[in-house]
Motif scaffolding. Structure first.
Motif, short mmCIF file in Angstrom:
data_model
loop_
_atom_site.label_atom_id
_atom_site.label_comp_id
_atom_site.label_asym_id
_atom_site.label_seq_id
_atom_site.Cartn_x
_atom_site.Cartn_y
_atom_site.Cartn_z
N ALA A 150 -4.26 3.34 0.51
CA ALA A 150 -5.45 2.49 0.47
C ALA A 150 -6.71 3.33 0.32
O ALA A 150 -6.83 4.40 0.91
N LYS B 293 -4.48 -6.88 -2.58
CA LYS B 293 -4.25 -6.25 -1.28
C LYS B 293 -5.35 -6.55 -0.27
O LYS B 293 -5.11 -6.56 0.94
N GLU C 23 0.81 -1.21 0.00
CA GLU C 23 0.00 0.00 0.00
C GLU C 23 0.85 1.27 0.00
O GLU C 23 0.37 2.34 -0.39
N THR D 40 -1.23 6.02 4.03
CA THR D 40 -1.31 4.90 3.08
C THR D 40 -2.06 5.33 1.83
O THR D 40 -2.77 6.32 1.81
#
Length: 406
Positions: free
Chosen positions: A188, A336, A125, A186
């Motif tokens: 993400a 992920k 990430e 991150t």
């Protein structure tokens, strides 16, 4: 590398150092206070069992929380336990505080068990795909360096400052780790997930472990190798040094230090040649496994201490090549969303097999000899390397040729 990677590196480095210092502190405190080697050795057993239990809960945590938050929860929970340990040492009389220390130890190990799968799953990430080998090698090298440093300097710190002050040092390290995690950002994105039952969530990682065609091979390789993995625990290396090399505890320390030094050198070499390794991850998994197996088999026949040290140093780069190439291959293979759950299931298997290995290896040392267990482990590593060559490398070469012919 991004700044977030270095925040993760700092966080995990301080946590690793804190954990090694704290483990040494608890072991030496219990032994000095009680004179019981059994009670002191219970620290290792409790830690292993707690981390084994912890790994099974990681998928549930990953279903509810982002990886960064799991790491924060892990560190904050451990910090709370460290504070309670200081209170226990200062305010609660013996032998009640021995019992409390073991409870806090089990909780710290449990919360620490969330860290490794979450960290490994978080790396993709915050790191570009082409930088994964380099990132994994930096983290692995740092881990080995801090293990060597922690176990080397821990005894000196305990002797000089005392148990209570060393625990305070671990608290300071964990606070630094938590601050670093707060600074970590991150890539993400928040995805609305379909609600799953707890059973479905727990099964998800295990299904990948046993049904994904490529990762099933990796799992089998790990199981084969880990059945001989107990050869590097302290008790076995001590018997080897005394029986095979005819040396005392001083050379036991040399072997242990050289093992970590070889791993550090290996990590640096992998980082230096990360681009080359990234081009053929499966090839380097095979090279690492077979290379370590050959050196381990030779090591089982050695009688000269200096030659043994050289072999241990040479094993370091090969161990690191295999482990880092395997970690990167896994990160590249799974999406992920499910990577963390797979890693948690894999960690549970690895810890269970390694625990069994420690028992089997110890029994074989008593029944046969220390030389035999190194020969036995080398043979298992060779089988693992050949299996990887047959199931992964040859399959990859066939696919490459097929794509070239299209």
């Amino acid at each position: 590398m991004s700044s977030s990677f270095y925040h993760l590196l700092l966080s995990q480095s301080t946590t690793k150092l804190a954990y090694s210092l704290y483990t040494m502190t608890i072991i030496t405190f219990l032994y000095q206070e009680t004179g019981s080697a059994t009670l002191a050795s219970a620290v290792t057993i409790i830690s292993m069992v707690s981390q084994l239990m912890s790994s099974s809960t990681v998928p549930l945590m990953m279903e509810k929380f982002p990886l960064r938050r799991i790491l924060l929860l892990s560190q904050i929970s451990q910090l709370t336990m460290y504070v309670l340990i200081v209170v226990s040492l200062l305010m609660i009389p013996s032998p009640l505080n021995y019992f409390l220390l073991l409870i806090f130890l089990s909780l710290i190990s449990f919360f620490n068990g969330w860290s490794n799968p979450s960290r490994s799953a978080l790396i993709p990430e915050i790191v570009l795909k082409e930088k994964l080998v380099s990132a994994n090698s930096i983290l692995s090298t740092t881990d080995q360096t801090l293990l060597l440093f922690g176990w080397s300097i821990g005894g000196i710190l305990i002797a000089y400052f005392g148990h209570g002050k060393v625990i305070l040092i671990t608290i300071a390290l964990l606070i630094l780790s938590i601050i670093s995690l707060f600074l970590l950002k991150t890539n993400a994105t928040t995805i609305k997930k379909k609600r799953k039952s707890r059973i479905e969530t727990l099964k998800e990682g295990w299904i990948i472990v046993f049904k994904h065609p490529t990762l099933r091979t990796i799992t089998k390789m790990d199981i084969i190798e880990l059945f001989g993995g107990g050869i590097w625990i302290g008790a076995v290396t001590l018997v080897y040094v005394q029986e095979a090399l005819g040396q005392d505890e001083k050379w036991w320390g040399y072997i242990n230090s050289t093992y970590y030094a070889g791993s550090i050198i290996g990590g640096i070499l992998v980082w230096r040649f990360s681009k080359t390794i990234n081009k053929s991850l499966i090839g380097y998994i095979v090279i690492g496994s077979i290379g370590v197996s050959i050196l381990t088999i030779i090591y089982s026949f050695v009688s000269t201490p200096l030659v043994a040290l050289i072999l241990v140093v040479l094993m370091g780069p090969l161990y690191q090549v295999r482990d880092i190439a395997q970690s990167t291959f896994i990160q590249n293979t799974i999406d992920k969303e499910t990577l963390g759950k797979y890693l948690a299931s894999k960690a549970t298997i690895n810890q269970a097999v390694f625990s069994l290995s420690v028992f089997i290896i110890g029994m074989l040392v008593d029944l046969i000899s220390a030389r035999f267990v190194y020969l036995f482990s080398g043979f298992l590593l060779l089988c693992s390397g050949i299996y990887a060559y047959q199931k992964l490398f040859k399959k990859q070469q066939i696919e490459v040729k097929h794509n070239q012919n299209l």
